[in-house]
Scaffold this active site. Structure first.
Site, mmCIF file in Angstrom:
data_model
loop_
_atom_site.group_PDB
_atom_site.id
_atom_site.type_symbol
_atom_site.label_atom_id
_atom_site.label_comp_id
_atom_site.label_asym_id
_atom_site.label_seq_id
_atom_site.Cartn_x
_atom_site.Cartn_y
_atom_site.Cartn_z
ATOM 1 N N ASP A 20 0.581 -1.532 -0.283
ATOM 2 C CA ASP A 20 0.109 0.163 0.136
ATOM 3 C C ASP A 20 0.793 1.273 0.122
ATOM 4 O O ASP A 20 1.406 1.537 0.866
ATOM 5 C CB ASP A 20 -1.226 -0.235 1.599
ATOM 6 C CG ASP A 20 -2.078 0.961 1.125
ATOM 7 O OD1 ASP A 20 -2.254 1.805 0.219
ATOM 8 O OD2 ASP A 20 -2.531 1.544 3.078
ATOM 9 N N ASP A 24 -3.983 3.994 2.330
ATOM 10 C CA ASP A 24 -5.358 3.954 3.115
ATOM 11 C C ASP A 24 -5.553 2.064 3.455
ATOM 12 O O ASP A 24 -6.907 1.788 3.160
ATOM 13 C CB ASP A 24 -6.406 3.643 1.282
ATOM 14 C CG ASP A 24 -5.794 3.232 0.449
ATOM 15 O OD1 ASP A 24 -5.098 1.662 0.977
ATOM 16 O OD2 ASP A 24 -6.552 3.046 -0.667
ATOM 17 N N ASP A 28 -1.936 -1.526 -3.587
ATOM 18 C CA ASP A 28 -2.669 -0.595 -4.849
ATOM 19 C C ASP A 28 -1.308 -0.220 -5.916
ATOM 20 O O ASP A 28 -0.279 -0.933 -5.858
ATOM 21 C CB ASP A 28 -2.337 0.697 -4.453
ATOM 22 C CG ASP A 28 -1.768 2.104 -3.870
ATOM 23 O OD1 ASP A 28 -0.805 0.758 -4.122
ATOM 24 O OD2 ASP A 28 -1.472 2.152 -2.495
ATOM 25 N N ASP A 97 -5.798 -10.623 -14.795
ATOM 26 C CA ASP A 97 -6.903 -11.924 -14.660
ATOM 27 C C ASP A 97 -8.248 -11.510 -15.982
ATOM 28 O O ASP A 97 -8.196 -9.792 -16.266
ATOM 29 C CB ASP A 97 -7.131 -11.737 -13.302
ATOM 30 C CG ASP A 97 -7.478 -12.453 -12.393
ATOM 31 O OD1 ASP A 97 -8.019 -13.552 -13.130
ATOM 32 O OD2 ASP A 97 -6.607 -13.284 -11.655
ATOM 33 N N ASP A 197 -10.429 -16.474 -15.781
ATOM 34 C CA ASP A 197 -10.925 -16.890 -15.094
ATOM 35 C C ASP A 197 -12.170 -17.963 -14.451
ATOM 36 O O ASP A 197 -12.655 -17.656 -16.069
ATOM 37 C CB ASP A 197 -11.240 -15.976 -13.678
ATOM 38 C CG ASP A 197 -12.052 -16.069 -12.558
ATOM 39 O OD1 ASP A 197 -10.886 -16.364 -11.867
ATOM 40 O OD2 ASP A 197 -13.528 -15.927 -12.195
ATOM 41 N N GLU A 250 -8.101 -20.952 -15.787
ATOM 42 C CA GLU A 250 -8.454 -21.659 -14.672
ATOM 43 C C GLU A 250 -9.776 -22.176 -15.502
ATOM 44 O O GLU A 250 -10.899 -22.134 -15.586
ATOM 45 C CB GLU A 250 -8.879 -20.222 -13.656
ATOM 46 C CG GLU A 250 -9.590 -20.855 -12.252
ATOM 47 C CD GLU A 250 -9.891 -20.475 -11.105
ATOM 48 O OE1 GLU A 250 -10.076 -20.206 -9.604
ATOM 49 O OE2 GLU A 250 -11.054 -19.835 -11.850
ATOM 50 N N HIS A 319 -5.026 -17.260 -4.614
ATOM 51 C CA HIS A 319 -5.087 -16.681 -3.894
ATOM 52 C C HIS A 319 -7.064 -17.124 -3.117
ATOM 53 O O HIS A 319 -7.206 -16.816 -2.461
ATOM 54 C CB HIS A 319 -5.407 -14.601 -4.560
ATOM 55 C CG HIS A 319 -6.383 -15.359 -5.839
ATOM 56 N ND1 HIS A 319 -6.113 -16.151 -6.618
ATOM 57 C CD2 HIS A 319 -8.007 -15.331 -6.132
ATOM 58 C CE1 HIS A 319 -6.888 -16.257 -7.257
ATOM 59 N NE2 HIS A 319 -8.107 -15.152 -7.322
ATOM 60 N N ASP A 320 -7.069 -18.105 -3.583
ATOM 61 C CA ASP A 320 -8.014 -19.208 -3.068
ATOM 62 C C ASP A 320 -7.357 -20.141 -2.728
ATOM 63 O O ASP A 320 -8.692 -21.546 -2.249
ATOM 64 C CB ASP A 320 -8.777 -19.831 -4.477
ATOM 65 C CG ASP A 320 -9.827 -18.041 -5.185
ATOM 66 O OD1 ASP A 320 -9.524 -17.832 -4.786
ATOM 67 O OD2 ASP A 320 -9.617 -18.811 -6.231
#
Ligand code: ISL
Length: 541
Positions: A20, A24, A28, A97, A197, A250, A319-320
């Site tokens: 970051d 915030d 990013d 993605d 995806d 995927e 990330h899953d």
């Protein structure tokens, strides 16, 4: 040599949790730019970014409301251009993605579709209900039914994922064209391909009731249907073939046979796929139904897939998925090193997920209030229906929630692990005080430095990049594989356990997770060793 995407390793960035820059609490694009020298130092060549498009964030960006803009929480389009440019200057390529099975319900296409505005009336899969019931019995990946009623249009729409992720209607040529324009937009801007995806779900054969007993009711009508193959061929023909790029699909519940078809260069669909079978090494098909991890099960699946396809993607994390070192190991740095060794020496394009190079572990959740993921939250009623109480549900979350992989990247031992100067959107793992990139930089024996050593070796080894794969032996807790090119070969032996292993070793040890070693046919707990053998038949190459 073959194409660049067969030579280089891919590093997956989950932008929300990477770095970051503005305090915030949300990672990013400028944060990613600031870490490019670190990424370059790893030896990877391709960076895949999970979605940074405009999105309400119901599914952390996998619900896109504008494909051709960057969400303000991640930066601007010009930040993205700068990232592509600066990465290129360092010899790194950016892959995005591509989430085109569904959009966000906040997308202008959906907003117009629900109001039946031309030409968007049929952009989504709308149907009347059956009396008070939805059009069919299909269930969603995230628990519950796959249909939601829209008051504005007075009809149901299909959503295989969250309610805010309506499925696009690929029977409408205008949808296909719109999606092709999106691909073109990013490829022309300089991205080098897409991670696609749930790409094998695009085509729905029919909307009949599904076999009611399955975990995913209705999936027989939409997983890997011929119509999906035809769409992929069209995307390749019309758009992708005009650029120097690659695609990795995927592909949910894909079989080796289907994967072969999807990646067959003569058919021209995808370049490689993510298969899921090896992710079942510690569960029964779905992660919410756990079983004890067995290394044998993991080895068997990996070897099966190595043999089944001439080339494919290889991964242990994304990330899953929970962190591999926690799921398939004992959470130790030694286990992390052993796993990375196998990952980077299998045949195929390796994908490494942010933090995997540090040996990051599953999250130390204190309670459900620490969980952010829509899938985890939506699963609670389903798990309750299965008869689980709150304590048991939380135990499953700790084990399988996708948030295990989504905690902030651990850069330093300082506040919020150096990820943000503000309050992070999801808690930082408490173990960052010892497990972090800065500490690992300075430790020659760290997971990070082992990763770099491995990457440097792999980048310099035509055998590892191109060689054929052969299983030499797999036992209860160790595996030995061979990679061969011409008459040269490399052997890799990995002890996947916290006990010493005795096994035959031949060759010259060139790398070991446990430092310089003499050959004594014993592997220390979690030791991995790479051996080079002199050319066979006495002939030099
Ligand atoms: O996470 C899963 C299993 O635990 C999968 O069911 C996952 O939802 C499935 O593999 C699809 O994943 C992809 O599409 C989803 C998104 O939530 C995931 O993050 C993404 O990787 C919907 O876009």
């Amino acid at each position: 040599m073959e194409t660049w995407w067969k030579e280089q390793a891919v590093y997956q960035i989950y932008p929300m949790s990477f770095c970051d820059s503005n305090g915030d609490g949300m990672g990013d694009i400028p944060g990613i730019i600031s870490k490019l020298p670190y990424l370059k130092s790893l030896g990877v060549g391709i960076l895949w970014l999970s979605p940074v498009y405009r999105s309400p964030g119901e599914d952390n960006g996998y619900d896109i409301s504008d494909y051709c803009d960057i969400d303000p929480k991640f930066g601007t389009l010009s930040d993205m251009d700068e990232l592509i440019q600066k990465a290129r200057e360092l010899g790194l390529r950016i892959v995005m993605d591509l989430v085109i099975n569904h959009t966000s319900s906040a997308h202008a296409w959906f907003q117009k579709s629900r109001r039946r505005e031309a030409p968007y009336e049929d952009f989504y899969i709308w149907r009347d209900g059956k009396g008070k019931r939805p059009p069919n019995n299909w269930t969603s990946f995230f628990g519950g039914g796959a249909w939601a009623f829209d008051e504005v249009r007075g009809q149901y729409y299909l959503h295989l994922f969250a309610k805010g992720q309506p499925d696009l209607n690929y029977r409408n040529p205008a949808v296909i064209e719109a999606v092709e324009r999106v691909m073109d937009f990013w490829l022309a801007r300089g991205v080098s391909g897409f991670r696609c995806d749930v790409i094998n779900l695009l085509w729905k054969d029919s909307l009949k009731n599904g076999f009611p007993k399955g975990a995913l009711v209705g999936s027989e009508y939409y997983i890997g249907r011929p119509g999906c193959h035809a769409l992929l061929q069209r995307f390749r023909r019309e758009v992708l073939s005009r650029y120097d790029c690659f695609t990795v699909g995927e592909t949910v519940l894909v079989s080796p046979k289907k994967a072969r078809a999807l990646t067959d260069p003569d058919r021209g669909e995808l370049d490689m796929v993510f298969s899921f079978e090896h992710m079942d090494a510690d569960c029964f098909l779905v992660k919410w139904l756990p079983r004890k991890f067995k290394a044998q099960r993991l080895f068997r699946s990996l070897v099966k897939w190595q043999k089944a396809l001439p080339w494919n993607a290889v991964y242990f994390e994304n990330h899953d998925q929970g962190r591999s070192v926690s799921r398939f190991g004992d959470g130790s740095p030694a286990a992390a090193k052993a796993m990375l060794t196998l990952l980077l020496t299998l045949r195929g394009t390796p994908f490494v997920y942010q933090g995997e190079e540090l040996g990051m572990t599953n999250f130390d959740f204190a309670g459900m209030e620490d969980i952010r993921d829509v899938e985890s939250k939506n699963m609670v009623p389903t798990l309750k229906k299965l008869g689980l109480n709150d304590k048991q549900i939380f135990a499953r979350m700790k084990r399988a929630s996708r948030d295990n992989a989504r905690t902030p990247m651990q850069w330093t031992a300082g506040p919020q692990a150096g990820f943000t100067e503000g309050t992070p959107w999801i808690k930082v793992n408490g173990n960052h005080v010892t497990l972090n990139a800065q500490a690992e930089e300075g430790d020659p024996d760290s997971v990070l430095n082992w990763f770099r050593t491995l990457m440097a070796y792999r980048n310099g080894s035509e055998i590892l990049k191109q060689g054929r794969f052969r299983l030499i032996s797999r036992e209860k807790s160790w595996i030995k594989i061979e990679r061969r090119l011409g008459n040269e070969r490399v052997t890799v032996a990995v002890n996947w356990s916290s006990k010493e292993a005795k096994l035959p070793l031949v060759g010259r040890p060139v790398l070991s997770t446990h430092g310089t070693r003499v050959l004594d046919c014993r592997l220390q707990p979690w030791e991995a060793v790479i051996l080079e053998e002199p050319p066979q038949n006495g002939s030099e190459k």
